[in-house]
Write a protein that holds these residues in place. Structure first.
Motif, PDB file in Angstrom:
ATOM      1  N   ARG A  65     -10.173  35.570  17.208  1.00 10.36           N
ATOM      2  CA  ARG A  65     -11.467  36.193  17.463  1.00 10.36           C
ATOM      3  C   ARG A  65     -12.593  35.196  17.705  1.00 10.36           C
ATOM      4  O   ARG A  65     -13.571  35.517  18.361  1.00 10.36           O
ATOM      5  CB  ARG A  65     -11.831  37.119  16.305  1.00 10.36           C
ATOM      6  CG  ARG A  65     -11.998  36.432  14.976  1.00 10.36           C
ATOM      7  CD  ARG A  65     -12.243  37.436  13.851  1.00 10.36           C
ATOM      8  NE  ARG A  65     -13.453  38.188  14.053  1.00 10.36           N
ATOM      9  CZ  ARG A  65     -13.939  39.060  13.186  1.00 10.36           C
ATOM     10  NH1 ARG A  65     -13.294  39.269  12.035  1.00 10.36           N
ATOM     11  NH2 ARG A  65     -15.022  39.725  13.432  1.00 10.36           N
ATOM     12  N   TYR A  66     -12.517  34.023  17.122  1.00  9.92           N
ATOM     13  CA  TYR A  66     -13.557  33.017  17.309  1.00  9.92           C
ATOM     14  C   TYR A  66     -12.925  31.755  17.899  1.00  9.92           C
ATOM     15  O   TYR A  66     -11.841  31.346  17.488  1.00  9.92           O
ATOM     16  CB  TYR A  66     -14.224  32.653  15.981  1.00  9.92           C
ATOM     17  CG  TYR A  66     -14.910  33.791  15.286  1.00  9.92           C
ATOM     18  CD1 TYR A  66     -14.422  34.277  14.071  1.00  9.92           C
ATOM     19  CD2 TYR A  66     -16.047  34.387  15.822  1.00  9.92           C
ATOM     20  CE1 TYR A  66     -15.049  35.322  13.415  1.00  9.92           C
ATOM     21  CE2 TYR A  66     -16.678  35.427  15.171  1.00  9.92           C
ATOM     22  CZ  TYR A  66     -16.174  35.899  13.970  1.00  9.92           C
ATOM     23  OH  TYR A  66     -16.794  36.932  13.335  1.00  9.92           O
ATOM     24  N   TRP A  67     -13.669  31.144  18.816  1.00 15.53           N
ATOM     25  CA  TRP A  67     -13.174  29.954  19.493  1.00 15.53           C
ATOM     26  C   TRP A  67     -14.237  28.866  19.478  1.00 15.53           C
ATOM     27  O   TRP A  67     -15.433  29.151  19.636  1.00 15.53           O
ATOM     28  CB  TRP A  67     -12.825  30.273  20.946  1.00 15.53           C
ATOM     29  CG  TRP A  67     -11.649  31.169  21.093  1.00 15.53           C
ATOM     30  CD1 TRP A  67     -11.645  32.540  21.048  1.00 15.53           C
ATOM     31  CD2 TRP A  67     -10.290  30.767  21.279  1.00 15.53           C
ATOM     32  NE1 TRP A  67     -10.364  33.018  21.208  1.00 15.53           N
ATOM     33  CE2 TRP A  67      -9.517  31.948  21.361  1.00 15.53           C
ATOM     34  CE3 TRP A  67      -9.652  29.541  21.405  1.00 15.53           C
ATOM     35  CZ2 TRP A  67      -8.130  31.927  21.545  1.00 15.53           C
ATOM     36  CZ3 TRP A  67      -8.286  29.521  21.599  1.00 15.53           C
ATOM     37  CH2 TRP A  67      -7.543  30.699  21.666  1.00 15.53           C
TER      38      TRP A  67
ATOM     39  N   ALA B   8      -9.405  27.846  16.802  1.00 12.57           N
ATOM     40  CA  ALA B   8      -9.670  29.272  16.818  1.00 12.57           C
ATOM     41  C   ALA B   8      -9.389  29.884  15.453  1.00 12.57           C
ATOM     42  O   ALA B   8      -8.554  29.381  14.697  1.00 12.57           O
ATOM     43  CB  ALA B   8      -8.810  29.953  17.882  1.00 12.57           C
ATOM     44  N   VAL B   9     -10.097  30.972  15.176  1.00 11.38           N
ATOM     45  CA  VAL B   9      -9.911  31.722  13.939  1.00 11.38           C
ATOM     46  C   VAL B   9      -9.142  32.995  14.254  1.00 11.38           C
ATOM     47  O   VAL B   9      -9.529  33.752  15.152  1.00 11.38           O
ATOM     48  CB  VAL B   9     -11.265  32.077  13.296  1.00 11.38           C
ATOM     49  CG1 VAL B   9     -11.058  32.949  12.053  1.00 11.38           C
ATOM     50  CG2 VAL B   9     -12.034  30.818  12.938  1.00 11.38           C
ATOM     51  N   ALA B  10      -8.079  33.230  13.529  1.00 11.76           N
ATOM     52  CA  ALA B  10      -7.213  34.370  13.803  1.00 11.76           C
ATOM     53  C   ALA B  10      -7.813  35.681  13.303  1.00 11.76           C
ATOM     54  O   ALA B  10      -8.670  35.696  12.424  1.00 11.76           O
ATOM     55  CB  ALA B  10      -5.857  34.149  13.139  1.00 11.76           C
ATOM     56  N   LEU B  11      -7.337  36.757  13.885  1.00 12.05           N
ATOM     57  CA  LEU B  11      -7.725  38.095  13.449  1.00 12.05           C
ATOM     58  C   LEU B  11      -7.090  38.444  12.105  1.00 12.05           C
ATOM     59  O   LEU B  11      -7.625  39.249  11.366  1.00 12.05           O
ATOM     60  CB  LEU B  11      -7.309  39.122  14.500  1.00 12.05           C
ATOM     61  CG  LEU B  11      -8.085  39.084  15.822  1.00 12.05           C
ATOM     62  CD1 LEU B  11      -7.331  39.855  16.889  1.00 12.05           C
ATOM     63  CD2 LEU B  11      -9.480  39.657  15.623  1.00 12.05           C
ATOM     64  N   SER B  12      -5.955  37.819  11.821  1.00 18.65           N
ATOM     65  CA  SER B  12      -5.243  38.135  10.592  1.00 18.65           C
ATOM     66  C   SER B  12      -5.138  36.904   9.702  1.00 18.65           C
ATOM     67  O   SER B  12      -5.682  35.849  10.013  1.00 18.65           O
ATOM     68  CB  SER B  12      -3.849  38.660  10.927  1.00 18.65           C
ATOM     69  OG  SER B  12      -3.032  37.601  11.395  1.00 18.65           O
TER      70      SER B  12
END
Length: 123
Positions: A111-113, A96-100
């Motif tokens: 936000r992305y998985w 996953a890609v973090a919001l921060s």
């Protein structure tokens, strides 16, 4: 951004695996990344996370000392080296890609998985 996880498989207890997660493109910001895992019927749980610079990592207690997360920002790829696997590590692993810029342990911080890759550890 699309994430493609790979590297899962069937191994025996004590073996190692290396998971990879490639992003289709770099995000607009400098984002942390992480690995989560999920067993059917249970909630998705945090495994490991890394900051966008790669200088800060975070691990679940259950994997500390056995798993290592790393990233290659030039390749938009994050890795999870898993050593000394045990049957309790059996799960579908998601990146996953973090919001921060930093990783966090809560799934709502991402936000992305990716679709996930299955890891099965036999005893």
């Amino acid at each position: 951004v699309q994430l493609q996880a790979s590297g899962g498989g069937l191994v025996q207890a004590g073996d190692s695996l290396r998971l990879s997660c490639a992003a289709s493109r770099r995000t607009n910001g400098n984002n942390g990344m992480a690995w989560f895992r999920q067993v059917p019927g249970k909630a998705r749980e945090f495994v490991a996370g890394i900051s966008w610079r790669g200088d800060s990592t975070l691990y679940a207690d259950s994997v500390k000392g056995r798993f290592t997360i790393s990233r290659d920002s030039a390749k938009n790829t994050v890795y999870l080296q898993m050593n000394n696997l045990n049957p309790e590590d059996t799960a579908v692993y998601y990146c996953a890609v973090a919001l921060s810029s930093y990783a966090a342990m809560t799934s709502s911080s991402y936000r992305y998985w990716g679709r996930g890759t299955l890891v099965t550890v036999s005893s």
